[in-house]
Enzyme design. Structure first.
Site, mmCIF file in Angstrom:
data_model
loop_
_atom_site.group_PDB
_atom_site.id
_atom_site.type_symbol
_atom_site.label_atom_id
_atom_site.label_comp_id
_atom_site.label_asym_id
_atom_site.label_seq_id
_atom_site.Cartn_x
_atom_site.Cartn_y
_atom_site.Cartn_z
ATOM 1 N N ARG A 159 6.230 1.731 13.594
ATOM 2 C CA ARG A 159 6.793 1.365 12.288
ATOM 3 C C ARG A 159 7.983 0.409 12.409
ATOM 4 O O ARG A 159 8.431 -0.158 11.425
ATOM 5 C CB ARG A 159 7.254 2.608 11.538
ATOM 6 C CG ARG A 159 6.142 3.504 11.085
ATOM 7 C CD ARG A 159 6.714 4.618 10.222
ATOM 8 N NE ARG A 159 5.766 5.648 9.960
ATOM 9 C CZ ARG A 159 4.951 5.679 8.900
ATOM 10 N NH1 ARG A 159 4.986 4.705 8.018
ATOM 11 N NH2 ARG A 159 4.113 6.673 8.732
ATOM 12 N N PRO A 216 0.793 -1.225 0.000
ATOM 13 C CA PRO A 216 0.000 0.000 0.000
ATOM 14 C C PRO A 216 0.828 1.281 0.000
ATOM 15 O O PRO A 216 1.861 1.380 0.662
ATOM 16 C CB PRO A 216 -0.799 -0.103 1.305
ATOM 17 C CG PRO A 216 -0.916 -1.563 1.550
ATOM 18 C CD PRO A 216 0.387 -2.144 1.065
ATOM 19 N N HIS A 231 3.525 -4.069 9.158
ATOM 20 C CA HIS A 231 3.208 -4.060 10.579
ATOM 21 C C HIS A 231 2.020 -4.943 10.965
ATOM 22 O O HIS A 231 1.843 -5.242 12.146
ATOM 23 C CB HIS A 231 2.948 -2.619 11.026
ATOM 24 C CG HIS A 231 3.910 -1.661 10.405
ATOM 25 N ND1 HIS A 231 5.269 -1.690 10.663
ATOM 26 C CD2 HIS A 231 3.729 -0.694 9.467
ATOM 27 C CE1 HIS A 231 5.865 -0.760 9.930
ATOM 28 N NE2 HIS A 231 4.955 -0.153 9.207
ATOM 29 N N ASP A 266 1.702 -15.353 5.756
ATOM 30 C CA ASP A 266 1.411 -16.765 5.513
ATOM 31 C C ASP A 266 1.648 -17.147 4.054
ATOM 32 O O ASP A 266 2.191 -18.218 3.767
ATOM 33 C CB ASP A 266 -0.031 -17.094 5.907
ATOM 34 C CG ASP A 266 -0.221 -17.224 7.410
ATOM 35 O OD1 ASP A 266 0.790 -17.340 8.139
ATOM 36 O OD2 ASP A 266 -1.387 -17.210 7.850
ATOM 37 N N ARG A 287 5.315 11.337 -1.961
ATOM 38 C CA ARG A 287 5.353 11.138 -0.510
ATOM 39 C C ARG A 287 6.564 11.881 0.070
ATOM 40 O O ARG A 287 7.466 12.274 -0.672
ATOM 41 C CB ARG A 287 5.416 9.649 -0.196
ATOM 42 C CG ARG A 287 4.162 8.934 -0.740
ATOM 43 C CD ARG A 287 4.052 7.540 -0.277
ATOM 44 N NE ARG A 287 3.619 7.527 1.122
ATOM 45 C CZ ARG A 287 3.699 6.463 1.899
ATOM 46 N NH1 ARG A 287 4.185 5.322 1.450
ATOM 47 N NH2 ARG A 287 3.287 6.519 3.147
ATOM 48 N N GLU A 311 12.971 -8.701 2.496
ATOM 49 C CA GLU A 311 12.134 -7.542 2.799
ATOM 50 C C GLU A 311 12.952 -6.278 2.581
ATOM 51 O O GLU A 311 14.089 -6.181 3.059
ATOM 52 C CB GLU A 311 11.661 -7.628 4.250
ATOM 53 C CG GLU A 311 10.776 -6.494 4.678
ATOM 54 C CD GLU A 311 10.365 -6.594 6.145
ATOM 55 O OE1 GLU A 311 9.797 -5.609 6.644
ATOM 56 O OE2 GLU A 311 10.609 -7.636 6.796
#
Length: 154
Positions: A111, A10, A80, A87, A18, A98
């Site tokens: 965060r 998202p 988070h 899963d 941003r 990641e």
């Protein structure tokens, strides 16, 4: 050909708009171009998906079972609380790295916790778009090591 799935969660579609101090100034399309350039050097096939919906990310991971060799993921806010995403990553049974553009450990307390971190091979955070290309290079090494180990054990 080795296939890597690059997933973005998202709000990452809004990169470039941003706050630059956390997310840099590049758009997601520009970041994907950098990843594609690096992938070409490694002779990898990369596929990109960004979604603001956890279910869409889960669906794509499941569709890739057996045809994806590794996953690089910036879960965005799902970092988070994305347990369904976690899963699906576990069930994919491929290396997961990641990534985060900013250093999530230097931001607000909420965060700093990642529900993905404990199932990922590692986390790269704080290097802007270079977090992704670093992850790609590391993924190549991991896959080479695993193939070497499989060949050695055969």
């Amino acid at each position: 050909m080795v296939r890597i799935l690059v997933l973005n969660g998202p709000n990452l579609n809004a990169l470039g708009r941003r706050p630059a101090e956390h997310y840099g100034t590049m758009s997601l399309e520009q970041i994907n171009q950098e990843i594609s350039r690096k992938a070409a050097e490694f002779k990898l096939e990369v596929e990109f998906l960004q979604s603001n919906t956890e279910g869409e990310l889960v669906d794509r991971i499941q569709e890739g079972w057996g045809s994806i060799d590794g996953i690089i993921i910036n879960p965005g806010a799902l970092t988070h609380y994305g347990y369904a995403l976690k899963d699906a990553l576990i069930d994919a049974a491929v290396p997961v790295i990641e990534v985060h553009l900013g250093n999530i450990h230097a931001r607000e307390e909420w965060r700093r916790r990642s529900v993905i971190a404990d199932i990922a091979r590692g986390q790269i955070a704080g290097f802007g778009w270079r977090s992704y290309t670093a992850a790609l290079g590391i993924m190549v090494g991991l896959l080479q090591d695993e193939n070497a180990l499989e060949s050695h054990n055969a």
